[in-house]
Design a protein around this motif. Sequence first.
Motif: not given
Length: 406
Positions: A7, A53, A55
């Motif tokens: 990421t 969500d 994240r």
Amino acid sequence: MLRTILTAGLFVSAGAFLAAAVTADDISARAKKLHFSCIVVDTHDDTTQRFLDGRFDIGERSSSGSIDVPRMKEGGLGAISFSIWIPSKVTGPEAVNRAMAQIDAVREQVRKHPKDMVLATTAAEIREARKQGKIAALMGVEGGHMINSNLGVLRSYAALGVRYMTLTHSGNDEWADSSTDKAVHNGLTDFGKEVVREMNRLGVIVDISHVSDKTFYDALETSKAPLFASHSSCRAICDAPRNMTDQMMKDLAAKGGVVQINYHVGFLSQEFRDAEKANPEINKAISAEVTKRCGENEGCQLMEGDRITREYVEQGKLPRVDFSKIIEHIDHAVKVAGVEHVGLGSDFDGANMPYGMEDATKLPKITEALLKKGYSEGEVKKILGENTLHIMTEVERVSRELNGGK
Ligand SMILES: [Zn+2]
């Protein structure tokens, strides 16, 4: 751990790509200087759906969507109003619960990034945030259905920091007609007028984006404070029922209101709208693909809807809309309503963005384009944010008066 490393790599490359893209846009030194000296205010943004969500972190540069702290800083965005939104069909206690969860999600994102962001509820707090080098985060409730016909709920939202409420979303609510539903209330009901009066007292801006023309005129007549359209464009250029007619913009301006121009291609471009209408199968196919990719996740749906629409444009199935269309709407609204009555309400992360306005880093292009069109620096400053700060100050003043103060 592997996931984290991958990421991180993605963020670096996305960052490098965006930096290159901005340079390629070639903003003039004068436009840059002016843009970054102004408080740029965006009154409508749907990133809240991504917060849900768990994240998404607004502090990190994301490779998708339009909004995060690094990109807001790069684009000189000083204040942003996060939309508290659920579909019109969700009503009753569930609507209140979900709205509360979104208000909490916005407040939590702000709390976790105290160096970069601060919750703001007044024009003075936005100016103070700017002095501290922080982005001011605001909240607007997009749809009166979320108060469950209860003024106590409205007051609670206001106490938590909500500073505008859109009277309806795309469906009617219990007390107001929407522009994209069959009229059942003939505008605002008596209770709807009571809601408007309570919003005036609380200092919550009455937002007339999405509402029917009759609801707009009822709200305009009832409200003691100026109103705004948090994300609407000009119907004279693109005939969408939730865009404003020239007469509506004139009447809004006569009471000190502001129309905040929406960047959604379907509200900017008649050509795009006609193409969608001519081939309804395209929208059906886009919806089906969105559901396939996202299920019920509304944050994902908004994001993927934009991405898939782009795919259709690339395939030549829908027309390509350039960001200059935003400038055309701003210019038209200024000619009709006056330069004191126009601002910015992007609909970022909730709509389909035109080419050249993919995310917050592109905002200086608006300044550049307005200067090129012959707007003075003072006029550009008003459109970018001062008009919104002014209406907020007025709404705050009316609220103080109605509460017996001065
Ligand atoms: Zn909307």
